[in-house]
Write a protein that holds these residues in place. Sequence first.
Motif, PDB file in Angstrom:
ATOM      1  N   MET A  63     -33.203   8.236  23.426  1.00  0.00           N
ATOM      2  CA  MET A  63     -32.043   7.727  22.892  1.00  0.00           C
ATOM      3  C   MET A  63     -32.500   6.765  21.916  1.00  0.00           C
ATOM      4  O   MET A  63     -33.525   6.228  21.713  1.00  0.00           O
ATOM      5  N   PRO A  64     -31.571   6.290  20.917  1.00  0.00           N
ATOM      6  CA  PRO A  64     -32.152   5.185  20.062  1.00  0.00           C
ATOM      7  C   PRO A  64     -32.278   3.823  20.693  1.00  0.00           C
ATOM      8  O   PRO A  64     -31.518   3.924  21.513  1.00  0.00           O
ATOM      9  N   GLU A  65     -32.912   2.910  20.062  1.00  0.00           N
ATOM     10  CA  GLU A  65     -33.063   1.538  20.640  1.00  0.00           C
ATOM     11  C   GLU A  65     -33.726   1.665  21.999  1.00  0.00           C
ATOM     12  O   GLU A  65     -34.760   0.407  22.166  1.00  0.00           O
ATOM     13  N   MET A  66     -33.426   2.397  22.884  1.00  0.00           N
ATOM     14  CA  MET A  66     -34.217   2.110  24.056  1.00  0.00           C
ATOM     15  C   MET A  66     -34.107   3.548  24.945  1.00  0.00           C
ATOM     16  O   MET A  66     -33.109   4.273  24.894  1.00  0.00           O
ATOM     17  N   THR A  67     -35.493   3.948  25.254  1.00  0.00           N
ATOM     18  CA  THR A  67     -35.464   5.402  25.851  1.00  0.00           C
ATOM     19  C   THR A  67     -35.020   5.197  27.319  1.00  0.00           C
ATOM     20  O   THR A  67     -34.763   4.068  27.743  1.00  0.00           O
ATOM     21  N   GLY A  68     -34.888   6.442  28.016  1.00  0.00           N
ATOM     22  CA  GLY A  68     -34.471   6.355  29.318  1.00  0.00           C
ATOM     23  C   GLY A  68     -35.492   5.560  30.250  1.00  0.00           C
ATOM     24  O   GLY A  68     -35.158   5.009  31.005  1.00  0.00           O
ATOM     25  N   PHE A  69     -36.718   5.909  29.945  1.00  0.00           N
ATOM     26  CA  PHE A  69     -37.860   5.316  30.566  1.00  0.00           C
ATOM     27  C   PHE A  69     -38.073   3.869  30.721  1.00  0.00           C
ATOM     28  O   PHE A  69     -38.273   3.014  31.433  1.00  0.00           O
ATOM     29  N   GLU A  70     -37.737   3.211  29.275  1.00  0.00           N
ATOM     30  CA  GLU A  70     -37.460   1.836  29.138  1.00  0.00           C
ATOM     31  C   GLU A  70     -36.181   1.232  29.932  1.00  0.00           C
ATOM     32  O   GLU A  70     -36.441  -0.048  30.603  1.00  0.00           O
ATOM     33  N   PHE A  71     -35.299   1.928  30.079  1.00  0.00           N
ATOM     34  CA  PHE A  71     -34.113   1.687  30.764  1.00  0.00           C
ATOM     35  C   PHE A  71     -34.378   1.435  32.534  1.00  0.00           C
ATOM     36  O   PHE A  71     -34.034   0.511  32.979  1.00  0.00           O
TER      37      PHE A  71
END
Length: 254
Positions: A63-71
């Motif tokens: 996803m743009p701005e933040m990936t699922g793993f960063e989330f």
Amino acid sequence: MTAPLSPVRCFIIDDELPARQLIEKFVSRVPFLELIGTCDNAVDALFQVQQLKPSLIFLDVEMPEMTGFEFLRLLPTPKPEVIMVTAFPHYAVEGFEHQVTDYLLKPVSFERFMRAINKATGNRSFSQEAPTPTPPIVSPSPEPAPEHTDFILIKEDKKLIKVVPEEIVFIEGMKDYLKIHLPGRVLVTHMTMLKIEAMLPAALFLRVNRSYIVRKRAIQEIDGNVITTTDGKKVPIGVTFRESVMETLRKNRS
């Protein structure tokens, strides 16, 4: 699997509308699942998840701005069950390293969706852990602020900054932006006063002006209609706010 007594509160995070709609459709077909929110980006989802406290999150990876793993790395504990939904199989290993419950490849079939749900509901007792349902954030009116919040996430430029409410001195509104005054630092973020007020513990803060929120314990003195904070800044008390401000502070007067 024993059917849970309380609905499993679900939240969907995916930047692709068709993918969100498919999971929404599957959720609506399962009697013990309840959809409490969706979001098309992980950044906004972080704030919503903190307030809505879903039991189960369907999470896209790219996803743009933040990936699922960063989330996932920013998600506060205790973390809900997470089912990753992506078109890319090579993320599966990393997904399970993050201890996600299951990993679904798009396009998702209902049979595979239900197997993931069975795994999620078998991993924990949703009937015991599901909090009291709260409505999604759709109203312009502020929701009651939580009584205790370990931290809030503030977006400044492209960074998400962890802020402990007890460290905030005061907050200054500037149309669609806020200045959050901390000891030795000021954060500037794109957010409304209504939204930040809803995120803060109501017992700790006081709205003293249309454009100012002050932490009660950061008030050093009051002279007329001006508050001096512990860092020496001057904050005006609004005419229409003065009575409620003084009444609140009077309760703490020795």
